[in-house]
Design an enzyme around this catalytic site. Structure first.
Site, PDB file in Angstrom:
ATOM      1  N   PHE A   1      90.981 115.600  11.403  1.00 54.40           N
ATOM      2  CA  PHE A   1      90.879 115.625   9.944  1.00 54.40           C
ATOM      3  C   PHE A   1      89.999 116.793   9.501  1.00 54.40           C
ATOM      4  O   PHE A   1      90.356 117.573   8.628  1.00 54.40           O
ATOM      5  CB  PHE A   1      90.293 114.296   9.442  1.00 54.40           C
ATOM      6  N   ASP A   2      88.841 116.888  10.129  1.00 55.82           N
ATOM      7  CA  ASP A   2      87.914 117.957   9.745  1.00 55.82           C
ATOM      8  C   ASP A   2      88.530 119.325   9.959  1.00 55.82           C
ATOM      9  O   ASP A   2      88.292 120.252   9.193  1.00 55.82           O
ATOM     10  CB  ASP A   2      86.606 117.847  10.545  1.00 55.82           C
TER      11      ASP A   2
ATOM     12  N   SER B   1      80.997  90.307 -19.891  1.00 55.31           N
ATOM     13  CA  SER B   1      80.366  89.790 -18.689  1.00 55.31           C
ATOM     14  C   SER B   1      80.947  88.398 -18.385  1.00 55.31           C
ATOM     15  O   SER B   1      81.935  87.992 -18.995  1.00 55.31           O
ATOM     16  CB  SER B   1      78.867  89.726 -18.935  1.00 55.31           C
TER      17      SER B   1
ATOM     18  N   GLU C   1      87.077  85.015  -5.841  1.00 60.95           N
ATOM     19  CA  GLU C   1      86.771  86.369  -5.338  1.00 60.95           C
ATOM     20  C   GLU C   1      85.280  86.469  -5.107  1.00 60.95           C
ATOM     21  O   GLU C   1      84.497  85.878  -5.855  1.00 60.95           O
ATOM     22  CB  GLU C   1      87.158  87.414  -6.400  1.00 60.95           C
TER      23      GLU C   1
ATOM     24  N   LYS D   1      81.752  87.932  -5.520  1.00 58.10           N
ATOM     25  CA  LYS D   1      81.146  88.718  -6.592  1.00 58.10           C
ATOM     26  C   LYS D   1      80.267  89.785  -5.949  1.00 58.10           C
ATOM     27  O   LYS D   1      79.230  89.479  -5.382  1.00 58.10           O
ATOM     28  CB  LYS D   1      80.309  87.794  -7.477  1.00 58.10           C
TER      29      LYS D   1
ATOM     30  N   ASP E   1      77.766  92.802  -5.601  1.00 60.70           N
ATOM     31  CA  ASP E   1      76.607  93.223  -6.365  1.00 60.70           C
ATOM     32  C   ASP E   1      76.589  94.746  -6.468  1.00 60.70           C
ATOM     33  O   ASP E   1      75.981  95.439  -5.664  1.00 60.70           O
ATOM     34  CB  ASP E   1      75.349  92.726  -5.639  1.00 60.70           C
TER      35      ASP E   1
ATOM     36  N   TYR F   1      89.326  94.429  -9.354  1.00 65.75           N
ATOM     37  CA  TYR F   1      89.577  92.993  -9.506  1.00 65.75           C
ATOM     38  C   TYR F   1      90.137  92.559 -10.858  1.00 65.75           C
ATOM     39  O   TYR F   1      90.264  91.366 -11.109  1.00 65.75           O
ATOM     40  CB  TYR F   1      88.296  92.203  -9.210  1.00 65.75           C
TER      41      TYR F   1
ATOM     42  N   LYS G   1      76.773  81.595  -8.746  1.00 65.26           N
ATOM     43  CA  LYS G   1      75.794  82.427  -8.036  1.00 65.26           C
ATOM     44  C   LYS G   1      75.222  81.657  -6.850  1.00 65.26           C
ATOM     45  O   LYS G   1      74.813  80.506  -7.002  1.00 65.26           O
ATOM     46  CB  LYS G   1      74.637  82.797  -8.979  1.00 65.26           C
TER      47      LYS G   1
ATOM     48  N   CYS H   1      44.312 105.452  10.944  1.00 67.18           N
ATOM     49  CA  CYS H   1      45.336 104.842  11.785  1.00 67.18           C
ATOM     50  C   CYS H   1      44.761 103.643  12.547  1.00 67.18           C
ATOM     51  O   CYS H   1      43.737 103.771  13.226  1.00 67.18           O
ATOM     52  CB  CYS H   1      45.883 105.875  12.767  1.00 67.18           C
TER      53      CYS H   1
ATOM     54  N   CYS I   1      44.862 104.665  16.510  1.00 69.38           N
ATOM     55  CA  CYS I   1      44.095 105.742  17.143  1.00 69.38           C
ATOM     56  C   CYS I   1      42.927 106.231  16.288  1.00 69.38           C
ATOM     57  O   CYS I   1      42.186 107.122  16.703  1.00 69.38           O
ATOM     58  CB  CYS I   1      45.014 106.910  17.509  1.00 69.38           C
TER      59      CYS I   1
ATOM     60  N   CYS J   1      50.361 108.829  10.277  1.00 66.48           N
ATOM     61  CA  CYS J   1      49.281 109.201  11.178  1.00 66.48           C
ATOM     62  C   CYS J   1      49.693 110.548  11.779  1.00 66.48           C
ATOM     63  O   CYS J   1      50.741 110.639  12.423  1.00 66.48           O
ATOM     64  CB  CYS J   1      49.120 108.156  12.277  1.00 66.48           C
TER      65      CYS J   1
ATOM     66  N   CYS K   1      48.651 109.443  19.585  1.00 62.58           N
ATOM     67  CA  CYS K   1      48.586 108.082  19.055  1.00 62.58           C
ATOM     68  C   CYS K   1      49.531 107.197  19.884  1.00 62.58           C
ATOM     69  O   CYS K   1      50.740 107.455  19.932  1.00 62.58           O
ATOM     70  CB  CYS K   1      48.988 108.118  17.586  1.00 62.58           C
TER      71      CYS K   1
HETATM   72  S1  IVH Z   1      85.655  89.700 -13.480  1.00 59.09           S
HETATM   73  C1  IVH Z   1      86.125  89.304 -18.009  1.00 59.09           C
HETATM   74  N1  IVH Z   1      85.485  89.750 -10.865  1.00 59.09           N
HETATM   75  O1  IVH Z   1      80.045  90.642 -12.176  1.00 59.09           O
HETATM   76  C2  IVH Z   1      86.023  89.360 -16.517  1.00 59.09           C
HETATM   77  N2  IVH Z   1      83.604  90.527 -12.095  1.00 59.09           N
HETATM   78  O2  IVH Z   1      78.462  88.915 -13.973  1.00 59.09           O
HETATM   79  C3  IVH Z   1      84.913  90.185 -16.057  1.00 59.09           C
HETATM   80  N3  IVH Z   1      81.751  91.353 -10.700  1.00 59.09           N
HETATM   81  O3  IVH Z   1      80.726  92.367 -15.167  1.00 59.09           O
HETATM   82  C4  IVH Z   1      84.658  90.462 -14.685  1.00 59.09           C
HETATM   83  N4  IVH Z   1      82.726  90.991  -8.750  1.00 59.09           N
HETATM   84  O4  IVH Z   1      80.453  93.715 -12.911  1.00 59.09           O
HETATM   85  C5  IVH Z   1      84.847  90.017 -12.016  1.00 59.09           C
HETATM   86  N5  IVH Z   1      85.523  89.751  -8.551  1.00 59.09           N
HETATM   87  C6  IVH Z   1      84.898  90.024  -9.691  1.00 59.09           C
HETATM   88  C7  IVH Z   1      83.584  90.575  -9.718  1.00 59.09           C
HETATM   89  C8  IVH Z   1      82.971  90.813 -10.954  1.00 59.09           C
HETATM   90  C9  IVH Z   1      81.632  91.440  -9.364  1.00 59.09           C
HETATM   91  C10 IVH Z   1      80.698  91.758 -11.643  1.00 59.09           C
HETATM   92  C11 IVH Z   1      81.220  92.535 -12.827  1.00 59.09           C
HETATM   93  C12 IVH Z   1      80.964  91.663 -13.998  1.00 59.09           C
HETATM   94  C13 IVH Z   1      79.774  90.871 -13.540  1.00 59.09           C
HETATM   95  C14 IVH Z   1      79.639  89.581 -14.307  1.00 59.09           C
END
Ligand code: IVH
Length: 684
Positions: free
Chosen positions: A37-38, A83, A113, A115, A117, A224, A312, A406, A409, A424, A430
């Site tokens: 690839f490179d 959100s 799904e 979630k 972070d 998603y 959560k 340290c 030492c 150190c 050391c």
């Molecule tokens: S659905 C209206 N699906 O979590 C539907 N969000 O706390 C909105 N996130 O704003 C989002 N994985 O940044 C959805 N499988 C997932 C997710 C997901 C992470 C985040 C996303 C959202 C926040 C909500």
């Protein structure tokens, strides 16, 4: 080549590389080696430089920078970016299910799904091309970060298959923990403050103006949520898992369709356990109603959808007493403060110590011995102190005074401007630094002296036999006569390990020396550019920085290292001991004869060492793996190979290759390179 041929070549290379990028980053199923690839990428870079008039806008060379900088324009979202409602317990989840079923009737399917972070992103595709990427911002408008997002390898710039002509798809940009740790290790060794967590880095990365710098960040994406004016699909699961996936978009593999809330709960329990094994951080599960018609029926509250909820995971934390703070000294002299705790049970293990990272963290938390502190395991294996229960603090305590000398030492510590860590500076005297240097020197990727492990390194140091790495080559059997537990066989084993390391190639010796900022890659670059240690020793900052990708920080560190008389003396001793302090001829790729083939090397050979065999395979386009699997094509079998490997190869039908077969396989590579008659000569 005439102009038309060059244009065609550039276009073909662009397409091929994009295809391989997709296979590598989206499907995680590469079909060519990184080397191949490179090489293609380099060829394209060269052609593009010579013939800029034919550069295509979606060239993979563009996605790694090219001096582009960003202007972040705020753009309104076409559909608000909302959100999710949160819950931390199963009761509330059952309530959610009941609310849903009140509206939709009894049979409701859910999609679960993980979630992730990271940070939310919205992508727009027009006629199969990614045209815009916007951050969430305040949900009403966000920043246009298209150029930065295009550098992420798993973001598909051009769709394939039966895609919708125009749509928006949302997802999460995140960083895997490994990438995060690597980035932090680099930052620490460069003297920068480490980042707090992968999420912060992912968010910060998208706001960097220099596109080339963003391209260096190992970011990933999972999509998603598909949004389109006229939705032709019936369910969320099909839209994402069937259709978006088939267009080449990166979607999650862990998603599951659940027929009722019980199955949802089973998914939660399963991932609550398994999530620590993931390569990225997840803070929960998102549960969505699968039917898009039902989603519409349920609609939204002022802030969140009624058809989805985030469950959560509980962050497991424990409260215990901070007994004191100890300080560890690492190989590079970096000091790490460690919280000594009253033992407390957390997530299956008893925690007695936790990291406090650096002086700033102690100040930020304002932890003091005697405090009741909160401990969390997060995604990391090493627990950390996340806070203090101030209500329980005894009166009259004082803020922690960070150590000035340290603990090992007694040397006064240094802390360079803007650095988070104290060091150190007594690197050659050391004890933990010296032992650390020995450990690093003998490590597999360095001199590969497997007969010396961590304990042995400490013993050799404590016995006064090895005070610097060159002393290893002075060891004799008589040094160990009265060592308990060291029989003749172990002594021979140790000495022959040392002996064999004399053949390790120059770039690895250079890496093994443990010069600050000289990791494996930098060592390879330096060895390739300077060819031998004398030339490197003479090089000044200017010559060093003339080597691609060697910056001033690395250059200065190399110059400093060679400036120390003790190091020069040690190099002299290593030279006397017969180590490879110059680069062997060759080293460049010679053919792609073994492209697509994976080898496992086992046993010893009469005409080459295992490292040389590996080198030869890689320089001919093949790959080497550590263990036999269904992906192995050949087991290169030498004298005394492990019976387990042999058995496994037989079970899986992997072909065995003798030393002779192997050389014959490469036979005409030797003549192609015009260098030698026998293929083995290629190596030396
Ligand atoms: S659905 C209206 N699906 O979590 C539907 N969000 O706390 C909105 N996130 O704003 C989002 N994985 O940044 C959805 N499988 C997932 C997710 C997901 C992470 C985040 C996303 C959202 C926040 C909500």
């Amino acid at each position: 080549m005439d102009a038309e041929e060059i244009r065609k070549k550039i276009s073909a290379l662009t397409q091929t590389l994009k295809d391989h990028n997709y296979r590598y980053y989206v499907l995680a199923e590469p079909v060519i080696s990184d080397l191949e690839f490179d090489r293609m990428l380099k060829e394209l870079e060269y052609l593009e430089k010579e013939y800029p008039q034919y550069v295509l806008p979606d060239s993979p060379t563009r996605t790694v920078g090219g001096g582009l900088t960003n202007e972040f324009v705020s753009v309104p979202h076409r559909r608000r970016m909302l959100s999710l409602g949160n819950t931390y317990n199963e009761e509330e989840l059952r309530d959610f299910d009941e609310r849903v079923r009140k509206v939709t009737g009894d049979a409701v399917e859910y999609v679960c799904e993980l979630k992730i972070d990271g940070l939310a992103i919205s992508l727009f595709y027009e006629n199969g091309q990614l045209v815009q990427a916007v951050t969430r911002g305040d949900g009403v408008s966000g920043d246009d970060v298209t150029m930065n997002v295009k550098t992420i390898r798993s973001v598909t710039p051009q769709l394939h298959g039966d895609y919708l002509p125009s749509f928006e798809i949302r997802g999460e940009i995140f960083m895997h923990r490994k990438g995060f740790e690597k980035l932090n290790a680099e930052r620490i060794s460069n003297g920068d403050t480490p980042y707090a967590n992968p999420r912060n880095v992912a968010a910060g990365s998208l706001k960097i103006k220099d596109v080339a710098e963003v391209a260096r960040r190992p970011l990933d994406i999972t999509l998603y949520h598909l949004l389109v004016d006229e939705m032709p699909f019936d369910t969320h699961f099909d839209a994402i898992q069937k259709h978006a996936r088939s267009w080449g978009l990166k979607v999650a593999d862990s998603t599951r369709l659940c027929r009722n809330v019980e199955e949802v709960l089973a998914y939660l329990h399963e991932w609550d356990k398994k999530r620590h094994d993931l390569s990225f951080d997840t803070d929960g599960v998102v549960i969505k109603v699968n039917s898009l018609r039902m989603q519409e029926e349920l609609g939204f509250t002022a802030k969140v959808p009624r058809w989805a909820i985030a469950y959560k995971f509980q962050t497991e934390s424990a409260l215990t007493t901070l007994l004191g703070i100890s300080y560890q000294v690492g190989r590079t002299g970096a000091i790490t403060p460690v919280a000594e705790l009253k033992p407390v049970f957390l997530l299956g293990t008893t925690v007695k110590r936790a990291s406090l990272y650096n002086a700033d963290e102690i100040e930020r938390l304002d932890v003091r011995p005697g405090d009741m502190v909160f401990i969390e395991k997060g995604g990391e294996i090493i627990p950390k102190v996340t806070g203090v229960d101030f209500s329980k603090r005894e009166p009259g305590t004082e803020p922690v005074r960070y150590i000035s000398h340290c603990p090992e030492c007694g040397t006064e510590l240094v802390r360079h401007e803007d650095e988070a860590l104290h060091y150190c500076p007594n690197e050659d005297g050391c004890p933990p630094q010296v032992v650390g240097k020995i450990e690093h020197f003998v490590a597999r990727k360095a001199m590969d002296i497997s007969s010396i492990g961590s304990q042995m390194a400490t013993k050799l140091y404590e016995a006064g036999l090895v005070r610097k790495v060159s002393d290893l080559y002075k060891l004799q059997a008589s040094d160990f006569t009265d060592w308990p537990g060291m029989g003749e066989k172990s002594i021979q084993n140790l000495l022959s390990g040392v002996e064999q390391s004399r053949e390790i190639p120059f770039e690895r010796v250079l890496f093994a020396l443990g010069i600050r900022h000289v990791g494996e890659t930098v060592a390879k670059k330096l060895a390739g550019a300077f060819r031998n240690v004398e030339a490197l020793e003479k090089a000044g900052v200017e010559e060093l920085t003339a080597v691609p990708e060697i910056g001033t920080v690395i250059a200065e560190s190399v110059v400093d290292w060679f400036a120390r008389p003790a190091h020069r003396q040690m190099l002299e001793e290593l030279k006397q001991a017969g180590l490879q302090l110059e680069k062997a001829a060759g080293g460049e790729p010679v053919s792609s004869k073994l492209q697509g083939l994976t080898f496992v090397i086992s046993g010893v050979f009469s005409r080459f060492s295992r490292d040389e065999a590996k080198d030869l395979i890689e320089r001919n386009g093949g790959k080497c793996a550590g263990s036999v699997s269904s992906k192995t094509n050949y087991l290169l079998a030498g004298e005394g190979m492990g019976p387990a490997k042999l058995q496994k190869a037989e079970d899986l039908g992997v072909k065995l290759l003798s030393e002779e077969d192997f050389l014959a396989m490469l036979g005409d590579t030797a003549s192609e390179s015009g260098k030698a008659e026998a293929s083995q000569t290629l190596l030396f």
